[in-house]
Design a protein around this motif. Structure first.
Motif, mmCIF file in Angstrom:
data_model
loop_
_atom_site.group_PDB
_atom_site.id
_atom_site.type_symbol
_atom_site.label_atom_id
_atom_site.label_comp_id
_atom_site.label_asym_id
_atom_site.label_seq_id
_atom_site.Cartn_x
_atom_site.Cartn_y
_atom_site.Cartn_z
ATOM 1 N N ALA A 146 35.726 45.577 35.049
ATOM 2 C CA ALA A 146 37.008 44.611 34.715
ATOM 3 C C ALA A 146 37.504 44.024 35.970
ATOM 4 N N ASP A 147 37.874 42.892 35.918
ATOM 5 C CA ASP A 147 38.650 42.452 37.177
ATOM 6 C C ASP A 147 40.038 43.155 37.408
ATOM 7 N N ILE A 148 40.406 43.090 38.487
ATOM 8 C CA ILE A 148 41.508 43.701 39.108
ATOM 9 C C ILE A 148 42.302 42.976 40.166
ATOM 10 N N GLY A 155 39.291 42.417 42.973
ATOM 11 C CA GLY A 155 38.261 43.491 42.927
ATOM 12 C C GLY A 155 37.756 43.740 41.625
ATOM 13 N N LYS A 156 37.045 44.731 41.579
ATOM 14 C CA LYS A 156 36.556 45.147 40.159
ATOM 15 C C LYS A 156 36.837 46.643 39.971
ATOM 16 N N LEU A 157 37.522 46.873 38.671
ATOM 17 C CA LEU A 157 37.669 48.103 38.353
ATOM 18 C C LEU A 157 36.540 48.811 37.566
ATOM 19 N N VAL A 166 37.818 51.457 42.375
ATOM 20 C CA VAL A 166 38.028 49.835 42.462
ATOM 21 C C VAL A 166 37.255 49.430 43.644
ATOM 22 N N ILE A 167 36.417 48.294 43.701
ATOM 23 C CA ILE A 167 35.448 47.941 44.627
ATOM 24 C C ILE A 167 35.683 46.613 44.858
ATOM 25 N N GLY A 168 35.414 45.976 46.204
ATOM 26 C CA GLY A 168 35.678 44.738 46.405
ATOM 27 C C GLY A 168 35.156 44.389 47.978
ATOM 28 N N SER A 169 35.396 43.277 48.488
ATOM 29 C CA SER A 169 35.269 42.952 49.764
ATOM 30 C C SER A 169 36.221 42.038 50.478
ATOM 31 N N LEU A 170 36.415 41.822 51.639
ATOM 32 C CA LEU A 170 37.349 41.062 52.419
ATOM 33 C C LEU A 170 36.797 40.712 53.357
ATOM 34 N N GLY A 190 44.277 51.964 37.693
ATOM 35 C CA GLY A 190 44.098 50.687 38.520
ATOM 36 C C GLY A 190 44.943 50.114 39.418
ATOM 37 N N ALA A 191 46.265 50.202 39.161
ATOM 38 C CA ALA A 191 47.177 49.970 40.258
ATOM 39 C C ALA A 191 47.177 50.841 41.431
ATOM 40 N N ALA A 192 47.159 52.234 41.261
ATOM 41 C CA ALA A 192 47.126 53.155 42.107
ATOM 42 C C ALA A 192 45.894 52.969 43.226
ATOM 43 N N LEU A 193 44.612 52.799 42.642
ATOM 44 C CA LEU A 193 43.513 52.534 43.470
ATOM 45 C C LEU A 193 43.530 51.214 44.102
ATOM 46 N N ALA A 194 44.260 50.070 43.355
ATOM 47 C CA ALA A 194 44.447 48.985 44.094
ATOM 48 C C ALA A 194 45.164 49.220 45.199
ATOM 49 N N ALA A 195 46.221 49.887 45.134
ATOM 50 C CA ALA A 195 47.218 50.179 46.092
ATOM 51 C C ALA A 195 46.814 50.850 47.400
ATOM 52 N N LEU A 196 45.841 51.789 46.997
ATOM 53 C CA LEU A 196 45.149 52.511 48.030
ATOM 54 C C LEU A 196 44.249 51.778 48.991
ATOM 55 N N ALA A 197 43.453 50.857 48.198
ATOM 56 C CA ALA A 197 42.658 49.869 48.841
ATOM 57 C C ALA A 197 43.456 48.950 49.814
ATOM 58 N N VAL A 198 44.427 48.458 49.585
ATOM 59 C CA VAL A 198 45.232 47.604 50.246
ATOM 60 C C VAL A 198 45.724 48.441 51.655
ATOM 61 N N LYS A 199 46.108 49.586 51.324
ATOM 62 C CA LYS A 199 46.361 50.428 52.612
ATOM 63 C C LYS A 199 45.063 50.678 53.414
ATOM 64 N N ALA A 200 44.198 50.668 52.817
ATOM 65 C CA ALA A 200 42.836 51.025 53.720
ATOM 66 C C ALA A 200 42.460 49.820 54.464
#
Length: 204
Positions: A146-148, A155-157, A166-170, A190-200
């Motif tokens: 799913a999109d997230i 990204g993709k959830l 959660v996977i994606g690219s920048l 989903g929100a937790a994984l997205a938050a970690l992605a932003v931090k990364a």
């Protein structure tokens, strides 16, 4: 009679002046309005946003363990571990770093509660293609996709049998954040994984 009339006018004029003087004496002076002084703030607020940055070589520069614990809501057992990947010219990859958090004592990195991975590619198109290939592979294995929203990115959830990611690219950088099922509640994963992605993706 004429003198009396003149005197009457004079007396009346004198009374009028006297009354005006009395009224002026009783009136309180009006204070000048106070004008507030506006002082411009010299404080400068800066925010650091996710960026297509050079690949770090230390997990502390990806997401410190204490920040991972903060997103999880409790300290994870064990010590973090890392694996530096090698370039893969066939897919355009120029570097890779995987960070493992919450490895139970005596267990391998495969048992980590959370894994955060960053990889860099020769160009943006190669990074996007790698994300598509990874998502298609997960979908073929039966995972739900799913999109997230990841900050202002999309990204993709991915929901698998044993983990969520959660996977994606920048730009030329790809990111993937994995969590074992049960680490986060289903309605918050989903929100937790997205938050970690932003931090990364945010330079430290």
């Amino acid at each position: 009679m004429r003198r009396l009339a003149v005197l009457g006018v004079a007396v009346s004029a004198g009374c009028a002046v006297a009354l005006t003087g009395c009224a002026a004496a009783k009136r309180a002076p009006v204070a000048a309005p106070q004008i507030p002084t506006i002082v411009a703030s010299t404080a400068v607020t800066t925010t650091v946003a996710p960026a297509d940055r050079p690949l770090p070589d230390d997990c502390k520069l990806v997401v410190p363990a204490v920040d991972v614990d903060g997103v999880v809501g409790q300290p994870l057992d064990g010590q973090p571990a890392r694996i530096l990947g090698v370039p893969e010219p066939t897919v355009g990859r120029t570097g890779k770093l995987d960070c493992y958090y919450g490895i139970p004592e005596g267990r391998t990195i495969a048992s980590a509660a959370i894994v955060i991975g960053l990889a860099t590619y020769a160009d943006e198109a190669s990074a996007q293609q790698r994300v598509r290939d990874s998502v298609d592979s997960e979908r073929q294995d039966g995972a739900g996709v799913a999109d997230i929203a990841v900050e202002k990115m999309q990204g993709k959830l991915v929901t698998g049998k044993t983990e969520r990611m959660v996977i994606g690219s920048l730009g030329r950088t790809t990111y993937v954040v994995r969590a074992k099922n049960g680490v986060f509640p289903d309605d918050k994963v989903g929100a937790a994984l997205a938050a970690l992605a932003v931090k990364a993706l945010t330079p430290k």
